[in-house]
Write a protein that holds these residues in place. Structure first.
Motif, PDB file in Angstrom:
ATOM      1  N   ALA A 240       5.361   9.140   2.970  1.00  0.00           N
ATOM      2  CA  ALA A 240       4.153   9.882   3.336  1.00  0.00           C
ATOM      3  C   ALA A 240       2.900   9.218   2.773  1.00  0.00           C
ATOM      4  N   LEU A 241       3.013   8.726   1.511  1.00  0.00           N
ATOM      5  CA  LEU A 241       1.872   8.027   0.924  1.00  0.00           C
ATOM      6  C   LEU A 241       1.550   6.746   1.691  1.00  0.00           C
ATOM      7  N   GLU A 242       2.592   6.030   2.100  1.00  0.00           N
ATOM      8  CA  GLU A 242       2.361   4.813   2.878  1.00  0.00           C
ATOM      9  C   GLU A 242       1.680   5.134   4.213  1.00  0.00           C
ATOM     10  N   ALA A 243       2.099   6.246   4.829  1.00  0.00           N
ATOM     11  CA  ALA A 243       1.469   6.652   6.082  1.00  0.00           C
ATOM     12  C   ALA A 243       0.009   7.041   5.853  1.00  0.00           C
ATOM     13  N   VAL A 244      -0.240   7.747   4.740  1.00  0.00           N
ATOM     14  CA  VAL A 244      -1.614   8.125   4.420  1.00  0.00           C
ATOM     15  C   VAL A 244      -2.473   6.885   4.213  1.00  0.00           C
ATOM     16  N   ARG A 245      -1.931   5.918   3.454  1.00  0.00           N
ATOM     17  CA  ARG A 245      -2.686   4.694   3.195  1.00  0.00           C
ATOM     18  C   ARG A 245      -2.940   3.934   4.498  1.00  0.00           C
ATOM     19  N   ALA A 246      -1.940   3.796   5.343  1.00  0.00           N
ATOM     20  CA  ALA A 246      -2.102   3.083   6.604  1.00  0.00           C
ATOM     21  C   ALA A 246      -3.122   3.771   7.503  1.00  0.00           C
ATOM     22  N   SER A 247      -3.050   5.103   7.576  1.00  0.00           N
ATOM     23  CA  SER A 247      -4.010   5.837   8.398  1.00  0.00           C
ATOM     24  C   SER A 247      -5.427   5.698   7.854  1.00  0.00           C
ATOM     25  N   ALA A 248      -5.559   5.718   6.525  1.00  0.00           N
ATOM     26  CA  ALA A 248      -6.883   5.575   5.931  1.00  0.00           C
ATOM     27  C   ALA A 248      -7.469   4.201   6.227  1.00  0.00           C
ATOM     28  N   LEU A 249      -6.645   3.143   6.102  1.00  0.00           N
ATOM     29  CA  LEU A 249      -7.142   1.797   6.394  1.00  0.00           C
ATOM     30  C   LEU A 249      -7.505   1.649   7.867  1.00  0.00           C
ATOM     31  N   THR A 250      -6.668   2.226   8.747  1.00  0.00           N
ATOM     32  CA  THR A 250      -6.993   2.176  10.177  1.00  0.00           C
ATOM     33  C   THR A 250      -8.296   2.917  10.465  1.00  0.00           C
ATOM     34  N   SER A 251      -8.464   4.067   9.824  1.00  0.00           N
ATOM     35  CA  SER A 251      -9.706   4.830  10.020  1.00  0.00           C
ATOM     36  C   SER A 251     -10.915   4.050   9.532  1.00  0.00           C
ATOM     37  N   LEU A 252     -10.759   3.319   8.424  1.00  0.00           N
ATOM     38  CA  LEU A 252     -11.868   2.514   7.927  1.00  0.00           C
ATOM     39  C   LEU A 252     -12.249   1.418   8.914  1.00  0.00           C
ATOM     40  N   GLU A 253     -11.246   0.766   9.511  1.00  0.00           N
ATOM     41  CA  GLU A 253     -11.535  -0.263  10.506  1.00  0.00           C
ATOM     42  C   GLU A 253     -12.243   0.326  11.728  1.00  0.00           C
ATOM     43  N   GLU A 254     -11.758   1.469  12.202  1.00  0.00           N
ATOM     44  CA  GLU A 254     -12.404   2.094  13.356  1.00  0.00           C
ATOM     45  C   GLU A 254     -13.814   2.555  13.011  1.00  0.00           C
TER      46      GLU A 254
END
Length: 408
Positions: A240-254
């Protein structure tokens, strides 16, 4: 009635639709009217007797109508030719048809000639009126005849001149009003564009400073938690933490793409700046007027959370030096000591150094740097480096690896 309406429409839109066509039609109509007046016996105006058989007046009349064809492109030349023909017609006794031609040519010269030519035309008209007074009195010695002759000259010359100048002024005022309306419309468009650009810039700043900062904090805390050794039986939580981190990084790029769209002149907006950009950071401080020396030793591979915190601490420290000690000196040192990442920024030649407690506005930057360091288990210190309070120092130590339990 329908046929008459069609003919009228064709006359207005096709025959008189252009300036050249209007000149031709006016010349034809004036010539036809003049010939009718000659046939009616309205000639011999200045001979003292009607001249019903004076068809010789048709010659200067036709030539005058030909001169009317150039009244728009060469108004002065057309008026000069018309004046000569009018004088010849007067010598023959005069006709109303030629008088109409002269009226039209004077009016056209006042409307289309250049400013200098118009001034000369006005002066010439008053000179001719004065000359008629002198010649009338010299020839007749009769005050009534002299006044009547001067009045005729005045009416013939100044009436079309005044009319043409009035229309000319109205056109100039209309052109000025049109130009002013265009300027106001352009100004309104510029103000609207500036307002849109300002609003887009404000939205971009809000996204970068507030939303992007919070999302970046989420990514940092998630990465800090993932840096802990895996705990048996907590695979789902780690995923879940990995998913949170991945989603946060994707959101930052967008979000970076959105910011770049909102601000066309914006440079690259990095979601997670690293220490490999330290040279550009120092170069920017030098561009701002600081004398900066950089001492950076070899560094091991660092977690992204540590690199970002280190970069932000150095960035804030140099920003404070630029703000509170413009034109001063700064010494930046980055290296490892005792198994930790050591950062130090010393500044001089400024009453507040890099943002000491005696400088208005200092405090928030220091608090931010302290929170960044301590959130990863590091230490932070800032203060005067000498008793003379001429040298300010900012120092931070960060772990080379995020300790267990940090950011959980």
């Amino acid at each position: 009635m329908g046929a008459l309406a069609v003919l009228r429409h064709l006359w207005v839109t096709r025959v008189r639709g252009t300036d050249r066509a209007r000149d031709v039609s006016d010349a034809v109509l004036t010539g036809a009217a003049g010939l009718v007046l000659v046939a009616a016996g309205l000639s011999g105006l200045w001979s003292g007797r009607p001249d019903g058989s004076g068809w010789w007046h048709a010659v200067p009349l036709v030539l005058g109508c030909l001169a009317m064809l150039g009244r728009r492109r060469r108004p002065v030349a057309a008026l000069s030719a018309g004046a000569v023909l009018f004088a010849a017609d007067v010598a023959l006794g005069g006709s109303i048809g030629m008088l109409l031609v002269l009226f039209d040519l004077v009016y056209s010269a006042a409307l289309h000639a250049g400013p200098t030519a118009v001034l000369r035309l006005r002066a010439a008209s008053w000179a001719l009126v004065s000359l008629s007074l002198v010649l009338g009195w010299t020839a007749t010695r009769d005050l009534r005849v002299t006044a009547f002759l001067a009045l005729q000259t005045f009416v013939v010359l100044t009436t079309p001149l005044w009319w043409g100048l009035a229309v000319r002024r109205e056109r100039e005022l209309a052109d000025l009003a049109r130009a002013r309306a265009d300027d106001l419309r352009d100004l309104a468009d510029l103000r609207a564009a500036e307002a849109r650009a300002e609003e887009r810039g404000r939205m971009a700043r809000d996204l970068h400073d507030a939303v992007a900062g919070n999302v970046s904090a989420v990514a940092l805390h998630a990465e800090a938690a993932l840096a802990r050794p895996p705990v048996p039986g907590a695979e789902r939580e780690r995923a879940a933490l990995e998913a949170v981190r991945a989603s946060a990084l994707t959101s930052l790029e967008e979000m970076r793409a959105m910011i770049l769209l909102l601000r066309a002149d914006a440079g690259p907006v990095a979601a997670a700046p690293r220490l490999d950009r330290l040279g550009a950071l120092v170069a920017g401080a030098r561009t701002a007027g600081l004398t900066v020396t950089l001492d950076a030793g070899p560094l091991p591979e660092l977690p992204a959370a540590v690199e970002q915190a280190a970069y932000r601490v150095l960035q804030e420290a140099l920003t404070n030096v630029v703000k509170h000690a413009p034109g001063g000196r700064a010494e930046v040192a980055v290296g490892t000591s005792g198994g930790r990442l050591a950062l130090r920024v010393d500044s001089a030649d400024g009453p507040g150094g890099s943002g000491g407690p005696d400088v208005p506005g200092a405090g928030l930057g220091l608090l931010t740097m302290r929170e960044r360091a301590e959130s990863l288990g590091g230490r932070f210190a800032a203060g005067w480096a000498d008793d003379a309070r001429t040298r300010w120092s900012v120092a931070a130590e960060l772990p080379l690896a995020v300790p267990a339990g940090v950011g959980a």
